[in-house]
Write an enzyme that holds these catalytic residues in place. Structure first.
Site, mmCIF file in Angstrom:
data_model
loop_
_atom_site.group_PDB
_atom_site.id
_atom_site.type_symbol
_atom_site.label_atom_id
_atom_site.label_comp_id
_atom_site.label_asym_id
_atom_site.label_seq_id
_atom_site.Cartn_x
_atom_site.Cartn_y
_atom_site.Cartn_z
ATOM 1 N N LYS A 106 0.855 -1.197 0.000
ATOM 2 C CA LYS A 106 0.000 0.000 0.000
ATOM 3 C C LYS A 106 0.884 1.237 0.000
ATOM 4 C CE LYS A 106 -4.505 0.677 0.025
ATOM 5 N NZ LYS A 106 -5.517 -0.253 -0.499
ATOM 6 N N GLY A 220 -17.699 7.602 -2.877
ATOM 7 C CA GLY A 220 -16.725 7.716 -3.971
ATOM 8 C C GLY A 220 -16.888 6.551 -4.912
ATOM 9 N N ASN A 221 -15.778 6.035 -5.395
ATOM 10 C CA ASN A 221 -15.835 4.917 -6.338
ATOM 11 C C ASN A 221 -16.662 3.763 -5.772
ATOM 12 O OD1 ASN A 221 -15.070 2.327 -7.385
ATOM 13 N ND2 ASN A 221 -13.450 3.327 -8.546
ATOM 14 N N GLY A 223 -18.540 3.529 -2.797
ATOM 15 C CA GLY A 223 -19.849 3.884 -2.238
ATOM 16 C C GLY A 223 -20.881 4.192 -3.318
#
Ligand code: NAD
Length: 416
Positions: A106, A220-221, A223
């Site tokens: 990450k 966003g993407n 949700g």
């Protein structure tokens, strides 16, 4: 003042519990408890107004035992090394649970993306990639979108990474635009996978989705995609929040219209026909399905007891703290854990990587079929483990995932 939540501490607790349960050797535990590599970089950037500002970025590789590290890049003012470490750990377990040939990684840059111009974000991406270039690559560590990064960011990553190389190195990242050989279906993959897991959950619990009341934390993407899909399945979306605030309506919220507003204003706030609401009130609403799709630690010891939902479908990574998990065990709620629920994104990322390496491409139908098959298998493997071991879905996911990584580690003979 409230203590800042450190998600990495939770990953250690989660690991220690499953390691005890699986009776893992101590050298296996030592190998898997901490990330293999943590890189912190600082780089100056000339902003549009001519001022120079130094930014800090991270890249963490938790494990490369089962393949190259794989994981997103986040742009956020709240990012930290501990956050990246936790997110990298969860990526290792997620890839193992889905049986993908990756470890976990990450990255993040501390910045306020909503206050930066496109030109500044492009320059920031380039400098960040040049700073971490030595440790990433198609067979070392493959990047992807996460909070406040998107296909455009991934295209900039390819361009920056390929500087000085003989050709465009597509497979250094997934989630690219389709015109740069990003996979069909990747943009909506996490939300689509989330919905697939929700449908399986609904079959498992004999809990039809129609008319169920839903709240989505984060639009966003992930949700916005899951909101559209549950709306299509005739659920009623009662509340939505994002970083700027939230909205609530007993009549239901149309996610398609809401997305149009977010495109215009960058926020869900003041959507017509709604009242305002915050995250804490959203979490406590009398609803059937709660979908956290923003950041870690939103469901915690302070609010877990207020949860009334029957299902928590974890779209975000690490939205429920270990303490909250314990509180929720005593309540009538099924938590569908992040490792499983939001794995659609990394599954399509795997397919994108495979396509980029082979220069051979699948149709969208093939992508959806392959992803759905993997997601459904993982779901029912977890359910079987729940039943066999009499544990929660999260514990079952950890038993499977950590067990697989430990087995691979042993097979490699990497004893200390
Ligand atoms: P995004 O940047 O597209 O959207 C994030 C959303 O969360 C935005 O609406 C933002 O306003 C909101 N948000 C941020 N802080 C908030 C807060 N304090 N309260 C309420 N809302 C807040 O990011 P995304 O890609 O949708 O990722 C969301 C989550 O899903 C993250 O945890 C991410 O790690 C996880 N995830 C994403 C993917 C993917 O493919 N994008 C895959 C797996 C997991």
């Amino acid at each position: 003042m409230q203590e800042k939540y450190n998600p990495f501490e939770d990953t250690i607790l989660q690991f220690e519990r499953v390691a005890d349960y699986l009776k893992l050797d101590s050298w296996v535990c030592q190998r898997l408890m901490h990330p293999e590599k943590e890189l912190i970089v600082h780089f100056p950037l000339t902003l549009d107004d001519g001022n120079v500002k130094t930014f800090t970025g991270f890249r963490v590789q938790h494990s490369t035992v089962r393949g190259p590290a794989k994981g997103g890049v986040r742009y956020s003012s709240n990012s930290s090394l501990n956050e990246c470490k936790a997110l990298a750990v969860w990526m290792t377990w997620k890839c193992a649970l889905l049986d993908l040939p990756f470890g976990g990684g990450k990255g993040a840059v501390i910045c306020d993306p909503l206050k930066m111009s496109e030109n500044e974000l492009k320059k920031l991406t380039k400098e960040y990639i040049l700073a971490i270039k030595d440790i990433i690559g198609p067979y070392k560590d493959i990047l992807a979108p996460d909070m406040f990064t998107n296909p455009q960011t991934m295209a900039w990553i390819v361009e920056a990474y390929s500087q000085g190389e003989d050709c465009l190195e597509l497979a250094v990242t997934t989630g690219k635009p389709v015109c740069l050989w990003g996979s069909l279906g990747r943009a909506s993959a996490t939300g689509t996978g989330l919905f697939c897991i929700l449908e399986e959950t609904s079959k498992f619990l004999k809990f039809p989705l129609e008319r169920k009341r839903v709240a989505v934390l984060g639009f966003g993407n992930v949700g916005a995609t899951i909101a559209k899909l549950v709306h299509r399945a005739k659920c009623k979306i009662i509340a939505v929040t994002d970083i700027s605030g939230g909205i609530y309506s007993e009549k239901g919220i149309d996610p398609i219209e809401l997305k149009k507003q977010v495109k215009r204003t960058n926020s869900v706030v003041d959507f017509p026909g709604t009242e305002s609401i915050d995250n804490e009130k959203l979490i406590a609403l009398p609803i059937d399905i709660l979908i956290p799709a923003a950041i870690e630690g939103q469901i915690n010891k302070n609010n877990a007891d207020n949860v009334k939902a029957k299902i928590i479908l974890e779209g975000a990574n690490g939205p429920t703290t270990v303490e909250a998990d314990e509180i929720l065990k005593g309540k009538d709620v099924l938590i569908v854990p992040d490792l499983l629920a939001n794995a659609g994104g990394v599954t399509v990322s795997y397919l994108e990587w495979v396509q980029n390496l082979q220069r051979f491409f699948f149709s969208e139908k093939e992508i959806l079929e392959k992803t759905e098959k993997k997601m459904k298998k993982a779901f029912w493997d977890v359910v079987k483990t729940v039943e066999e071991h009499k544990v929660t879905m999260r514990e079952a996911a950890y038993i499977l995932a950590v067990g697989r990584v430990a087995e691979s580690l042993k097979a490699l003979g990497r004893t200390i």
